[in-house]
Design a protein around this motif. Structure first.
Motif, PDB file in Angstrom:
ATOM      1  N   ASP A 137       0.867  -1.178   0.000  1.00 31.00           N
ATOM      2  CA  ASP A 137       0.000   0.000   0.000  1.00 31.00           C
ATOM      3  C   ASP A 137       0.897   1.219   0.000  1.00 31.00           C
ATOM      4  N   GLN A 139      -0.005   4.048  -1.521  1.00 27.95           N
ATOM      5  CA  GLN A 139      -0.838   5.220  -1.798  1.00 27.95           C
ATOM      6  C   GLN A 139      -1.032   6.058  -0.537  1.00 27.95           C
ATOM      7  N   ARG A 140      -1.477   5.368   0.502  1.00 28.12           N
ATOM      8  CA  ARG A 140      -1.797   6.087   1.735  1.00 28.12           C
ATOM      9  C   ARG A 140      -0.474   6.413   2.427  1.00 28.12           C
ATOM     10  N   VAL A 167       7.012   7.481  -5.013  1.00 29.51           N
ATOM     11  CA  VAL A 167       5.770   6.739  -4.769  1.00 29.51           C
ATOM     12  C   VAL A 167       6.038   5.237  -4.764  1.00 29.51           C
ATOM     13  N   ALA A 194      -3.138  -1.363  -1.572  1.00 29.94           N
ATOM     14  CA  ALA A 194      -3.769  -0.059  -1.385  1.00 29.94           C
ATOM     15  C   ALA A 194      -5.279  -0.153  -1.547  1.00 29.94           C
ATOM     16  N   ARG A 196      -8.846   2.452  -1.952  1.00 28.91           N
ATOM     17  CA  ARG A 196      -9.329   3.824  -2.146  1.00 28.91           C
ATOM     18  C   ARG A 196     -10.592   3.988  -1.338  1.00 28.91           C
TER      19      ARG A 196
END
Ligand code: GDP
Length: 298
Positions: A137, A139-140, A167, A194, A196
């Motif tokens: 993950d 993204q967070r 990233v 990840a 959303r």
């Protein structure tokens, strides 16, 4: 969870007490009340329909039992049908015959995936395994740190990209994580992915790419039991976009109505395998359909 449903059902059963025999009209009235109770608990309509049809058919065909009065008979039928929609038997984790067993976690952000990774690690260690947690993950912002924290709490190694590398590519991290597990002889790899806030195509494509890279033995769809009616659409989107072999229900300690928990098995065809019941790593267990049904029936 399930308090309203439990209260409602026990009200239905109370009205049956003292009846010597159930007429078809009694059975219809009872089925109607159970239907309302399930719908109020946010159970998905197709699941309610199947459930009520089964209860009615069995109640009408029930042989006169000397041991059970009508109320007890209906409770028995409802109990057995609840166990059935929850999956019947407990479905155990399947381990790979050779090489590390790969368990991939998928679900919306906030569903409890990262926490679950820690819970699984602790649980697996208790079973004598040597789990590795892989942080995909990316993204967070805090997800990698959070995974490291739960990994440490569980006493499990965490494989994560070095900070400061931008990233990062979750698929590459996933692959490297499997290589690391092979090299260091971890027998189970838990891959955090990840999520959303809502289902989206990019999220699904990324999860599918990670799945293709790690070839998981189990893909667990992590479902927040508090999200009510939305659970159905979310589960179906993950089933179609990524595919999963089992469901983990989280936040069963919450006070939601519980319909998601009761619908997901029937709607997706995949078993509920684990239940998470709190924020602590130990608040976690294998899911037992019969125990959940007993809890609902009080
Ligand atoms: P992720 O975005 O899917 O990785 O979700 P997290 O693991 O970060 O969990 C989101 C929030 O839910 C955190 O505050 C967790 O502590 C909390 N949480 C996770 N599982 C449970 C549970 O079973 N019960 C409760 N009450 N909270 C939970």
């Amino acid at each position: 969870m399930f308090e309203t449903l439990s209260d409602r059902l026990s009200g239905v059963f109370t009205t049956l007490r003292g009846k010597g025999r159930l007429s078809p009209a009694d059975i219809d009235a009872t089925a109607r009340e159970i239907r309302i109770a399930l719908l109020e608990a946010d159970v998905a309509l197709p699941v309610v329909r199947t459930f009520i049809a089964a209860v009615k058919q069995r109640a009408n065909g029930a042989e006169i039992s000397k041991a059970l009065n009508p109320a007890q008979q209906v409770i028995k039928i409802v109990n057995e049908e609840l166990v059935a929609i929850l999956g019947g038997e407990t479905r155990r984790l399947r381990f790979a015959k050779t090489g590390p067993t790969v368990i991939m976690l998928a679900g919306l952000q906030g569903a409890g995936k990262t926490t679950l990774a820690g819970k699984l690690a602790l649980w697996l260690k208790g079973q004598g395994h040597t789990p590795l947690l892989v942080a995909c993950d990316l993204q967070r912002p805090n997800a990698v740190t959070q995974l490291k924290v739960v990994g440490e709490q569980a006493g499990a190694t965490v494989f994560a990209p070095e900070p400061g590398n931008g990233v990062g590519d979750p698929v590459a991290v996933a692959r490297a994580g499997i290589d690391f597990a092979l090299e260091k002889h971890h027998d189970v790899v838990v891959v955090d992915t990840a999520g959303r806030l809502g289902v989206d195509a990019e999220l699904m494509a990324q999860a599918a790419a990670i799945r293709d890279a790690v070839d998981p033995d189990e893909t667990l769809f992590v479902l927040d039991a508090m999200i009510g009616q939305d659970a159905v659409a979310t589960a179906e989107a993950f089933r179609d976009g990524v595919g999963f072999t089992g469901v983990v229900l989280t936040k069963l300690d919450g006070d939601a109505r519980g319909g998601a928990a009761l619908s997901v098995r029937e709607l997706t065809g995949q078993p509920i395998m684990f239940a998470s019941t709190g924020e602590k790593l130990a608040d976690f267990d294998v899911f037992h359909p019969d125990r959940m049904a007993s809890r609902i029936l009080g």
